[in-house]
Write an enzyme that holds these catalytic residues in place. Structure first.
Site, mmCIF file in Angstrom:
data_model
loop_
_atom_site.group_PDB
_atom_site.id
_atom_site.type_symbol
_atom_site.label_atom_id
_atom_site.label_comp_id
_atom_site.label_asym_id
_atom_site.label_seq_id
_atom_site.Cartn_x
_atom_site.Cartn_y
_atom_site.Cartn_z
ATOM 1 N N GLY A 14 31.764 21.653 33.223
ATOM 2 C CA GLY A 14 31.055 21.173 32.040
ATOM 3 C C GLY A 14 30.247 19.904 32.304
ATOM 4 O O GLY A 14 30.144 19.430 33.431
ATOM 5 N N TYR A 61 36.551 22.818 23.615
ATOM 6 C CA TYR A 61 35.589 23.569 22.801
ATOM 7 C C TYR A 61 34.906 22.529 21.921
ATOM 8 O O TYR A 61 35.493 22.023 20.967
ATOM 9 C CB TYR A 61 36.307 24.626 21.972
ATOM 10 N N THR A 62 33.663 22.178 22.264
ATOM 11 C CA THR A 62 33.003 21.017 21.653
ATOM 12 C C THR A 62 31.917 21.374 20.640
ATOM 13 O O THR A 62 31.263 20.477 20.117
ATOM 14 C CB THR A 62 32.372 20.127 22.741
ATOM 15 N N THR A 101 38.212 12.458 20.925
ATOM 16 C CA THR A 101 36.938 12.261 20.244
ATOM 17 C C THR A 101 37.028 11.269 19.089
ATOM 18 O O THR A 101 38.111 11.078 18.501
ATOM 19 C CB THR A 101 36.429 13.621 19.696
ATOM 20 N N ASP A 102 35.891 10.684 18.742
ATOM 21 C CA ASP A 102 35.777 9.841 17.546
ATOM 22 C C ASP A 102 35.987 10.654 16.268
ATOM 23 O O ASP A 102 36.275 10.097 15.211
ATOM 24 C CB ASP A 102 34.412 9.144 17.507
ATOM 25 N N TYR A 124 37.061 20.863 14.316
ATOM 26 C CA TYR A 124 36.946 20.272 15.655
ATOM 27 C C TYR A 124 37.839 19.028 15.762
ATOM 28 O O TYR A 124 38.660 18.914 16.677
ATOM 29 C CB TYR A 124 35.496 19.912 15.957
ATOM 30 N N TRP A 149 29.801 10.785 21.110
ATOM 31 C CA TRP A 149 28.360 11.047 21.244
ATOM 32 C C TRP A 149 27.932 11.197 22.714
ATOM 33 O O TRP A 149 27.012 10.535 23.184
ATOM 34 C CB TRP A 149 27.559 9.932 20.563
#
Length: 264
Positions: A14, A61-62, A101-102, A124, A149
């Site tokens: 990735g 899985y983004t 993640t944020d 998510y 981000w």
């Protein structure tokens, strides 16, 4: 120290994984083709065979909107996969670095520290929080890295998308009421070398500098125009503020400096 430890990178194909391979050139790189992170037996077998000192998990899985449609897939990859990796790492005595993640926060506060309460508002975010909790439940020697981000050379990202739209359209509408910190995958990958040596726990790692998506876009195109989230509805809710405050380690450079490197 890091040069001498045996490292495995999961999700090595990735955007972040490719930069991790450059940062850890001696690591064993495992891609989705090599191992399905949602298959417990496959994970246990691969980690036992490799017998590493450290495992870095960049598999995820983004697709934030896609997670709303494919909830089972989101929880399998983002929630169960990290649980299996943590279980395997504990068995072989390896450190696990896992990226989160944020979006585990709801965006109701202007900024978030590592110890702040989570409250995700999308599938998510909820699936990534499940992964965090599963890692913590299954082992002690973890580094959970919340970042935000992401942009990098080896995958689909905001910068490339907006650059492409900018060439096709007279103006590009970009939301001005979601605020966060852009993060360059090259910088995050390099920082990971240090994180492995730091105490176990949760870390907030992003490039310095706070901006809206519109301000971010305006740094590299000249035909961006601001709009509100309400004008640009998406399937998944996004946090209005998701500024991650790093209180535990030295800061990364400003996102504008990182963006300059990326564009050159």
């Amino acid at each position: 120290m890091v040069g001498k430890i045996k490292t495995v990178i999961v999700g090595a194909g990735g955007m972040l994984g490719t930069d991790l391979r450059a940062a850890f050139p001696d690591a064993l790189a495992i891609t989705h083709k090599d191992m399905d992170i949602t298959d417990r037996e496959a994970v246990m077998r691969a980690i036992r065979k490799a017998a590493p000192d450290a495992v870095i998990n960049a598999a995820a899985y983004t697709n934030v909107d896609g997670c709303e449609d494919e909830q089972e897939k989101a929880y399998a990859i983002n929630g169960l996969g990290p649980a299996y990796l943590a279980e395997a790492c504990k068995e072989v005595g390896a450190t696990l670095v896992h990226y989160s993640t944020d979006y585990v926060f709801d965006g109701s506060r202007p900024e978030y520290r590592e110890s702040d309460a989570t409250n995700p508002i999308s599938v998510y975010g909820k699936s990534k929080l499940a992964g965090e909790k599963n890692v913590q439940y299954n082992m002690d020697d973890y580094r959970i890295v919340r970042t935000s981000w992401l942009f990098g050379r080896h995958g689909k990202n905001f910068v490339d998308t907006i650059l492409s739209l900018s060439k096709q359209m007279p103006t590009v509408k970009v939301v001005n009421d979601q605020v966060g910190k852009p993060t360059y995958t090259v910088d995050l990958a390099e920082k990971t070398k240090e994180l492995i040596t730091l105490p176990a726990g949760i870390y907030h790692i992003s490039n310095e500098g706070v901006c809206s998506w519109f301000e971010f876009a305006s740094a590299f195109i000249d035909n961006a125009v601001p709009c509100t989230t309400a004008e640009f509805p998406r399937k998944a809710k996004r946090p209005r503020y998701s500024v991650l405050v790093n209180t535990k380690t030295s800061p990364l450079r400003h996102w504008k400096d990182a963006l300059r490197d990326y564009l050159s």
